[in-house]
Scaffold this active site. Sequence first.
Site, PDB file in Angstrom:
ATOM      1  N   ASP A 180     -11.140   2.063   3.903  1.00  0.00           N
ATOM      2  CA  ASP A 180     -11.296   0.607   3.758  1.00  0.00           C
ATOM      3  C   ASP A 180     -12.773   0.234   3.637  1.00  0.00           C
ATOM      4  O   ASP A 180     -13.105  -0.893   3.281  1.00  0.00           O
ATOM      5  CB  ASP A 180     -10.696  -0.110   4.988  1.00  0.00           C
ATOM      6  CG  ASP A 180      -9.415  -0.864   4.646  1.00  0.00           C
ATOM      7  OD1 ASP A 180      -9.164  -1.084   3.455  1.00  0.00           O
ATOM      8  OD2 ASP A 180      -8.684  -1.229   5.586  1.00  0.00           O
ATOM      9  N   GLN A 201      -4.672  -1.972   9.676  1.00  0.00           N
ATOM     10  CA  GLN A 201      -4.443  -3.290   9.079  1.00  0.00           C
ATOM     11  C   GLN A 201      -4.899  -4.390  10.041  1.00  0.00           C
ATOM     12  O   GLN A 201      -4.518  -4.409  11.206  1.00  0.00           O
ATOM     13  CB  GLN A 201      -2.940  -3.444   8.753  1.00  0.00           C
ATOM     14  CG  GLN A 201      -2.586  -4.726   8.029  1.00  0.00           C
ATOM     15  CD  GLN A 201      -3.219  -4.827   6.643  1.00  0.00           C
ATOM     16  OE1 GLN A 201      -3.195  -3.892   5.862  1.00  0.00           O
ATOM     17  NE2 GLN A 201      -3.806  -5.981   6.346  1.00  0.00           N
ATOM     18  N   LYS A 247       0.840  -1.200   0.000  1.00  0.00           N
ATOM     19  CA  LYS A 247       0.000   0.000   0.000  1.00  0.00           C
ATOM     20  C   LYS A 247       0.879   1.256   0.000  1.00  0.00           C
ATOM     21  O   LYS A 247       0.603   2.213  -0.720  1.00  0.00           O
ATOM     22  CB  LYS A 247      -0.954  -0.015   1.216  1.00  0.00           C
ATOM     23  CG  LYS A 247      -2.042  -1.075   1.059  1.00  0.00           C
ATOM     24  CD  LYS A 247      -2.793  -1.365   2.346  1.00  0.00           C
ATOM     25  CE  LYS A 247      -3.676  -2.600   2.181  1.00  0.00           C
ATOM     26  NZ  LYS A 247      -4.321  -3.049   3.418  1.00  0.00           N
TER      27      LYS A 247
END
Length: 295
Positions: free
Chosen positions: A119, A96, A52
């Site tokens: 997200d 994450q 990312k």
Amino acid sequence: MELIDGKKVANQIKQEITAEVEQIKKEGGKIPHLAAIIVGHDGASETYVGHKEKACNQVGFNSTVLRFEDDIAEDTLLRKVDELNKDTEIDGFIVQLPLPDHISEQKIIEAIDPKKDVDGFHPINLGRMVIGLPAYISATPAGIIELIKRYNIETSGRDVVVIGRSNIVGKPISILLGQKSDTGNATVTLTHSRTKNLKEVASKADIIIAALGQAEFLTADMVKEGATVIDVGITRVKSDKTKSGWKLLGDVKFDEVAEKAAYITPVPGGVGPMTIVSLLQNTLKASKGEIYPRL
Ligand code: NAD
């Protein structure tokens, strides 16, 4: 059979984003800034966050990674989330997953400001998506939709079988494909570990989305001739043929299914790269205030 080349499409999209960022820079606008929180030293999580960060650099975004040891207290992590919520320089951020057992993932997700939840895991974004309001759509389903769009795969009136009902892939993609939209209007069956006769159900589908996380689960006898097969699964298995000692397998037994499918995604190089560019697209939307007005 046509290979759905996620890597190629992802690179095209990265070029499009890069051009847009260059334009923003020229006009003196704000450069999109994505932050990521990573807790502990899980190998897969480190790899994902690394990808990312690299992707942000490639397209000219700013990126920040906040690393914490796996003994961080839940309260402390919640405070860090709140700091990012309030930081006007950060357009969007992700935490994450997975998190260590002593931290409630749900609590952390719900602490993220939905306006920065690139997200798309926050219940507000999921809920808005379900009723068709502008929302951050989680990166993997968004990436699948983008592949369907760019390969002109007809979804309207077609039978789709989704295998796996996770909150981040199976459930949202099943809703998106059933939605009244150009890449929706399908008749969707959401299957899972309690589904009976999955082979019979899957083998009637025009489109199969395999997202269950069991290497090479979907075999040719479960697939109709001419179906489109999208493989979301990623399982790392030991291999003595690669330098790293590992290789990645999808949920689809690629070689035999490819012989029957009209379109198929490979693993790696299919859905994976699309997931990362979808996160970039969401961050760009955040910085432009496209989903919610800019903070
Ligand atoms: P998960 O691991 O949370 O859940 C798996 C789902 O599969 C469950 O709903 C379960 O009911 C279903 N399932 C399990 N066994 C089954 C069976 N035998 N028959 C039918 N259904 C069954 O799901 P997830 O987080 O969506 O992950 C699924 C896979 O996708 C994993 O391999 C993961 O690594 C991968 N993944 C890939 C990407 C990407 O970017 N390519 C992104 C997210 C997840």
